[in-house]
Design a protein around this motif. Structure first.
Motif, PDB file in Angstrom:
ATOM      1  N   LEU A  87      46.485  35.496  19.443  1.00  0.00           N
ATOM      2  CA  LEU A  87      45.528  34.376  19.693  1.00  0.00           C
ATOM      3  C   LEU A  87      44.702  34.854  20.784  1.00  0.00           C
ATOM      4  CD1 LEU A  87      48.021  31.221  19.164  1.00  0.00           C
ATOM      5  CD2 LEU A  87      46.545  32.372  17.540  1.00  0.00           C
ATOM      6  N   LYS A  88      45.293  35.472  21.785  1.00  0.00           N
ATOM      7  CA  LYS A  88      44.315  35.793  22.817  1.00  0.00           C
ATOM      8  C   LYS A  88      44.857  37.151  23.161  1.00  0.00           C
ATOM      9  CE  LYS A  88      43.221  31.174  24.969  1.00  0.00           C
ATOM     10  NZ  LYS A  88      43.436  30.508  26.194  1.00  0.00           N
ATOM     11  N   ASP A  89      43.969  38.324  23.598  1.00  0.00           N
ATOM     12  CA  ASP A  89      44.159  39.422  23.893  1.00  0.00           C
ATOM     13  C   ASP A  89      43.666  40.089  25.191  1.00  0.00           C
ATOM     14  OD1 ASP A  89      45.207  42.040  23.642  1.00  0.00           O
ATOM     15  OD2 ASP A  89      43.754  42.915  22.245  1.00  0.00           O
ATOM     16  N   GLU A  90      44.515  40.022  26.199  1.00  0.00           N
ATOM     17  CA  GLU A  90      44.020  40.567  27.706  1.00  0.00           C
ATOM     18  C   GLU A  90      43.136  39.656  28.312  1.00  0.00           C
ATOM     19  OE1 GLU A  90      45.723  43.669  29.270  1.00  0.00           O
ATOM     20  OE2 GLU A  90      47.060  42.200  28.339  1.00  0.00           O
ATOM     21  N   TYR A  91      43.161  38.338  27.830  1.00  0.00           N
ATOM     22  CA  TYR A  91      42.056  37.106  28.219  1.00  0.00           C
ATOM     23  C   TYR A  91      42.004  37.061  29.569  1.00  0.00           C
ATOM     24  CZ  TYR A  91      40.084  32.623  28.366  1.00  0.00           C
ATOM     25  OH  TYR A  91      39.125  31.467  28.941  1.00  0.00           O
ATOM     26  N   VAL A  92      40.890  37.328  30.357  1.00  0.00           N
ATOM     27  CA  VAL A  92      40.719  36.607  31.611  1.00  0.00           C
ATOM     28  C   VAL A  92      40.267  35.377  31.861  1.00  0.00           C
ATOM     29  CG1 VAL A  92      39.392  37.281  33.822  1.00  0.00           C
ATOM     30  CG2 VAL A  92      40.063  39.136  32.315  1.00  0.00           C
ATOM     31  N   THR A  93      41.253  34.542  32.404  1.00  0.00           N
ATOM     32  CA  THR A  93      41.107  33.199  32.373  1.00  0.00           C
ATOM     33  C   THR A  93      39.803  32.812  33.157  1.00  0.00           C
ATOM     34  OG1 THR A  93      42.511  33.162  34.263  1.00  0.00           O
ATOM     35  CG2 THR A  93      43.397  32.594  32.234  1.00  0.00           C
ATOM     36  N   SER A  94      39.384  31.454  32.956  1.00  0.00           N
ATOM     37  CA  SER A  94      38.091  30.929  33.448  1.00  0.00           C
ATOM     38  C   SER A  94      38.460  30.324  34.935  1.00  0.00           C
ATOM     39  CB  SER A  94      37.437  30.052  32.514  1.00  0.00           C
ATOM     40  OG  SER A  94      36.173  29.298  33.095  1.00  0.00           O
ATOM     41  N   PHE A  95      37.453  30.666  36.158  1.00  0.00           N
ATOM     42  CA  PHE A  95      37.645  30.017  37.318  1.00  0.00           C
ATOM     43  C   PHE A  95      36.279  29.572  37.711  1.00  0.00           C
ATOM     44  CE2 PHE A  95      37.648  30.205  41.852  1.00  0.00           C
ATOM     45  CZ  PHE A  95      38.607  29.255  41.906  1.00  0.00           C
ATOM     46  N   LYS A  96      35.874  28.288  38.028  1.00  0.00           N
ATOM     47  CA  LYS A  96      34.694  27.904  38.388  1.00  0.00           C
ATOM     48  C   LYS A  96      33.580  28.295  37.147  1.00  0.00           C
ATOM     49  CE  LYS A  96      35.261  27.555  43.316  1.00  0.00           C
ATOM     50  NZ  LYS A  96      35.145  28.069  44.615  1.00  0.00           N
ATOM     51  N   GLY A  97      34.231  28.311  35.938  1.00  0.00           N
ATOM     52  CA  GLY A  97      32.914  28.350  34.951  1.00  0.00           C
ATOM     53  C   GLY A  97      32.529  29.742  34.508  1.00  0.00           C
ATOM     54  N   ARG A  98      33.546  30.769  35.207  1.00  0.00           N
ATOM     55  CA  ARG A  98      33.267  32.039  34.764  1.00  0.00           C
ATOM     56  C   ARG A  98      34.624  32.840  34.459  1.00  0.00           C
ATOM     57  NH1 ARG A  98      30.350  34.904  39.463  1.00  0.00           N
ATOM     58  NH2 ARG A  98      30.871  36.776  38.178  1.00  0.00           N
ATOM     59  N   ASN A  99      34.390  33.627  33.863  1.00  0.00           N
ATOM     60  CA  ASN A  99      35.962  34.348  33.429  1.00  0.00           C
ATOM     61  C   ASN A  99      35.982  35.559  34.364  1.00  0.00           C
ATOM     62  OD1 ASN A  99      34.704  33.580  30.506  1.00  0.00           O
ATOM     63  ND2 ASN A  99      36.845  33.721  30.679  1.00  0.00           N
ATOM     64  N   GLN A 100      36.610  35.390  35.397  1.00  0.00           N
ATOM     65  CA  GLN A 100      36.760  36.285  36.636  1.00  0.00           C
ATOM     66  C   GLN A 100      38.240  36.323  36.999  1.00  0.00           C
ATOM     67  OE1 GLN A 100      34.190  34.635  39.807  1.00  0.00           O
ATOM     68  NE2 GLN A 100      34.437  32.709  39.165  1.00  0.00           N
ATOM     69  N   LEU A 101      38.379  37.354  37.726  1.00  0.00           N
ATOM     70  CA  LEU A 101      39.722  37.779  38.503  1.00  0.00           C
ATOM     71  C   LEU A 101      39.730  37.062  39.854  1.00  0.00           C
ATOM     72  CD1 LEU A 101      40.364  41.456  37.675  1.00  0.00           C
ATOM     73  CD2 LEU A 101      41.298  39.424  36.658  1.00  0.00           C
ATOM     74  N   ARG A 102      40.621  36.679  40.479  1.00  0.00           N
ATOM     75  CA  ARG A 102      40.697  36.059  41.679  1.00  0.00           C
ATOM     76  C   ARG A 102      41.486  36.615  42.736  1.00  0.00           C
ATOM     77  NH1 ARG A 102      41.239  34.171  36.748  1.00  0.00           N
ATOM     78  NH2 ARG A 102      43.087  33.732  37.035  1.00  0.00           N
ATOM     79  N   PHE A 103      41.133  36.609  43.940  1.00  0.00           N
ATOM     80  CA  PHE A 103      41.915  36.862  45.003  1.00  0.00           C
ATOM     81  C   PHE A 103      41.862  35.564  45.984  1.00  0.00           C
ATOM     82  CE2 PHE A 103      40.170  40.745  43.595  1.00  0.00           C
ATOM     83  CZ  PHE A 103      41.086  41.805  44.431  1.00  0.00           C
ATOM     84  N   ALA A 104      43.073  35.689  46.933  1.00  0.00           N
ATOM     85  CA  ALA A 104      43.338  34.287  47.235  1.00  0.00           C
ATOM     86  C   ALA A 104      43.654  34.644  49.080  1.00  0.00           C
ATOM     87  CB  ALA A 104      44.375  33.609  47.192  1.00  0.00           C
ATOM     88  N   PRO A 105      43.240  33.935  50.146  1.00  0.00           N
ATOM     89  CA  PRO A 105      43.435  34.162  51.421  1.00  0.00           C
ATOM     90  C   PRO A 105      45.009  34.102  51.712  1.00  0.00           C
ATOM     91  CG  PRO A 105      41.613  32.481  51.140  1.00  0.00           C
ATOM     92  CD  PRO A 105      42.330  32.580  49.740  1.00  0.00           C
ATOM     93  N   PHE A 106      45.223  34.897  52.548  1.00  0.00           N
ATOM     94  CA  PHE A 106      46.841  35.331  52.579  1.00  0.00           C
ATOM     95  C   PHE A 106      46.984  35.903  53.776  1.00  0.00           C
ATOM     96  CE2 PHE A 106      50.828  38.127  51.430  1.00  0.00           C
ATOM     97  CZ  PHE A 106      51.491  36.706  51.273  1.00  0.00           C
ATOM     98  N   PHE A 107      48.302  35.460  54.406  1.00  0.00           N
ATOM     99  CA  PHE A 107      48.933  35.953  55.709  1.00  0.00           C
ATOM    100  C   PHE A 107      50.351  36.637  55.227  1.00  0.00           C
ATOM    101  CE2 PHE A 107      51.666  34.827  59.766  1.00  0.00           C
ATOM    102  CZ  PHE A 107      51.344  36.090  60.248  1.00  0.00           C
ATOM    103  N   GLY A 108      50.427  38.005  55.365  1.00  0.00           N
ATOM    104  CA  GLY A 108      51.465  38.538  54.932  1.00  0.00           C
ATOM    105  C   GLY A 108      52.613  38.639  55.863  1.00  0.00           C
ATOM    106  N   HIS A 109      52.650  38.211  56.919  1.00  0.00           N
ATOM    107  CA  HIS A 109      53.787  38.049  57.718  1.00  0.00           C
ATOM    108  C   HIS A 109      54.236  39.645  58.018  1.00  0.00           C
ATOM    109  CE1 HIS A 109      53.858  34.145  56.262  1.00  0.00           C
ATOM    110  NE2 HIS A 109      54.845  33.699  57.492  1.00  0.00           N
ATOM    111  N   ASN A 110      53.412  40.708  58.318  1.00  0.00           N
ATOM    112  CA  ASN A 110      53.740  41.738  58.571  1.00  0.00           C
ATOM    113  C   ASN A 110      52.714  42.091  59.859  1.00  0.00           C
ATOM    114  OD1 ASN A 110      53.599  45.326  57.639  1.00  0.00           O
ATOM    115  ND2 ASN A 110      55.418  44.176  58.223  1.00  0.00           N
ATOM    116  N   THR A 111      52.918  41.694  61.116  1.00  0.00           N
ATOM    117  CA  THR A 111      52.095  42.026  62.188  1.00  0.00           C
ATOM    118  C   THR A 111      52.583  42.751  63.109  1.00  0.00           C
ATOM    119  OG1 THR A 111      52.803  39.982  63.163  1.00  0.00           O
ATOM    120  CG2 THR A 111      50.995  39.510  61.890  1.00  0.00           C
TER     121      THR A 111
END
Length: 610
Positions: A471-495
């Motif tokens: 039904l869907k093949d390697e579909y990039v989901t929609s975020f803020k109205g655009r089909n786009q990949l996402r990154f998120a702010p993150f603290f990796g706990h390896n300082t």
């Protein structure tokens, strides 16, 4: 005295539980050798229920609370909450219990919000401003994001028992943290009737202050902060032999092979997770938050200060202050009048204090004192232009990054719905393309500060119907109205104590979000290209074409964004200065940089040439 009574009294002396033998003799008769829960939990039926006078197993166990686990949420009101109502009220709305943030973020990046706020189980709660909130049960979220949470993510929330994951099993409810499991979830204590059976905690002793092994059971996936903190990495090697023809040096849940990396400096110094994180971070403060960063109340600046402000502190003014009550379990209890450091939310730490003009952190379990070095006013931390940097932007040794998550949802197969407690149509499977630790991209986070970001979620979704048709093949989901990949702010706990070198951050476009790349004149071209696009690199979110910077992936969380073109060019321009001025303590960095100064120097040199 009859022989039976003598036997019963003798068993009472041998038993681990400390309740009166005359009232709980039936429990003791079978469970001799069972460990004391704690000095404040002497009996059996106060927590477990059942009939202590019965000598038949079936009758004795009738009416027990929560089955094997009286700390499970369905029995909270009758058991733990009866004596600990304050803690229960906090835990009920805690993110570890509700998973509200996790569910919301899956919705945002898979289908978008529908106006409701969901939790692992329905709950009446209060928002951060004290406003009433209704948390709808996630069982009612009838879409892919609801299915993904229930069939994948839900096993790690504290209300759900997980008992079949090697090195990742845990009890449900309060037991998730306070009765630690071993790697295969079997009891190994002194009660012969239960020894070797599962699913049980390793023994029957309550741990009021959980160790790192408890945190590891859940936090070894997704962000992998428990791995990074201890210096472990489950990278791309899977079960490839690393020593003596065997996987290792450590096997963890999901048949993963963990190898060694440099640990977090706090771990090297002997600090455990709970030594930095407060009970309000972990158990909540009674309010329901929509993201983890909103519930977390600690920052690096609390103990180390910022470039311009020293750590804040206040004295303990009342004998029943929360800092004194919590510290009663520590080797050194805090006393009225002691000067305690404050968290970012203005609350007192219970183990971080000022003494002799220095800040000290007490290990809550070990009692060891660690000096917290204050960096306020030091030249390397007062560089003009670094005001927006989070401490861990420079001091992170690594950040776990998983690129190319390919998720398949097959309606022709059955999958276990851990929330509903039964198998339902639809089964998930995942593969990934690439995983790395360093370098890591930077962007603006929800506080408007520059911080590391990591893929979240970078998902390609395939959906097959009951007949196996796609039904869907390697579909990039929609975020803020655009089909786009996402990154998120993150603290990796390896300082680490040493910051990333200035020339690394200012001269390597990978830190700015360009991924692996080739620089060609005024263009930066990504080299780790996604099979779905010949122009957009998988491990980045920026491209530069003849000096023009363009963002093609989103940074999730409120107010977050990639660096813009002007910011990118300013960062790269500093590299001209670093050729000669490579010491961050250099006086030129204490004032605003003149990006045209180098041109003037070169012009003078040219004029003086013969």
């Amino acid at each position: 005295m009859s022989p039976a009574l003598a036997l019963l009294l003798g068993l009472g002396l041998l038993a681990g539980c400390g309740a009166d033998a005359a009232t709980e003799g039936g429990c003791r008769f079978c469970h001799r050798g069972l460990e004391h829960v704690s000095a404040s939990h002497p009996g059996c039926t106060e927590c477990h229920g059942g009939d202590p006078q019965a000598w038949d197993k079936r009758r004795a166990h009738r009416g027990m609370f929560g089955g094997k686990n009286p700390a499970a949420p369905e029995a909270w009101e009758q058991t733990c909450g009866r004596c600990h109502p304050y803690q229960l009220a906090r835990v009920r709305s805690n993110l570890m219990t509700t998973n509200t943030g996790m569910i919301r973020n899956i919705q945002l990046t898979w289908e978008g919000e529908d106006g409701r706020l969901y939790a692992a189980r329905g709950e009446q709660a209060y928002g951060p401003q004290g406003e009433p909130q209704e948390l709808a049960p996630v069982s009612e979220l009838d879409n892919l994001s609801g299915e993904l949470y229930r069939k994948f993510c839900s096993l790690c929330h504290v209300g759900q028992e997980s008992n079949q994951v090697w090195s990742g099993s845990h009890g449900g409810g309060c037991a998730a943290c306070h009765f630690p499991y071993n790697d295969n979830a079997t009891y190994q204590g002194g009660d012969a009737t239960v020894r070797g059976k599962w699913p049980y905690s390793a023994d029957h002793r309550l741990q009021p202050l959980p160790g790192n092994d408890v945190c590891f059971r859940c936090h070894n996936r997704s962000g992998r902060i428990a791995l990074s903190y201890q210096g472990l990495n489950d990278g791309n090697n899977s079960l490839v032999p690393t020593r003596g023809g065997q996987p290792g040096p450590r096997m963890i849940g999901g048949a993963r092979n963990a190898t060694s990396i440099a640990p977090d400096i706090h771990h090297e110094k002997g600090l455990e997770c709970i030594d930095c994180h407060t009970s309000r971070d972990l158990m909540g403060d009674g309010y329901a938050y929509q993201n983890m960063y909103l519930q977390t109340e600690i920052t690096c600046e609390d103990c180390h200060g910022s470039a311009t402000e020293a750590p804040r502190s206040e004295p303990i003014q009342r004998e029943n202050d929360e800092a004194t009550r919590e510290s009663r379990l520590y080797p050194r209890a805090m006393q009225q009048g002691e000067q305690m450091l404050l968290t970012a939310k203005g609350r007192k730490y219970s183990n971080v204090f000022v003494e002799g003009d220095k800040a000290w952190v007490q290990g809550k379990r070990s009692g060891r004192l660690h000096e917290s070095k204050v960096i306020t006013g030091t030249p390397e931390h007062t560089i003009v232009g670094h005001e927006r940097l989070e401490c861990y932007s420079c001091h992170s040794r690594s950040v776990a990054q998983c690129y190319g998550c390919h998720t398949r949802y097959d309606l022709g197969q059955m999958g276990m719905d851990f929330i509903k407690g039964r198998e339902t149509p639809g089964r998930f499977s995942e593969t990934e393309d690439y995983r790395m630790l360093y370098p890591f991209p930077l962007a603006l986070n929800q506080r408007g500060r520059i911080s590391p970001v990591t893929p979240g979620c970078q998902t390609f979704v395939t959906v097959a119907d009951r007949r196996g048709e796609t039904l869907k093949d390697e579909y990039v989901t929609s975020f803020k109205g655009r089909n786009q990949l996402r990154f998120a702010p993150f603290f990796g706990h390896n300082t680490g104590p040493r910051a990333i070198g200035c020339s690394q951050c200012h001269a390597d476009p990978a830190f700015l979000g360009f991924g692996q790349h080739v620089v060609e004149g005024a263009s930066i071209e990504g080299t780790l290209l996604c099979e779905k696009s010949e122009e957009k690199p998988l491990d980045g979110f920026l491209t530069m074409d003849y000096g023009r910077v363009r963002a093609f992936s989103a940074i999730t969380r409120e107010n977050s964004r990639p660096l813009n073109g002007a910011e990118v060019k300013r960062v790269l321009a500093v590299n001209q200065c670093l050729v000669c001025h490579d010491d961050p303590k250099d006086a030129i960095y204490q004032k605003k940089l003149d990006y045209r100064r180098l041109d003037a120097c070169l012009e003078r040199a040219g004029a003086a040439a013969p």
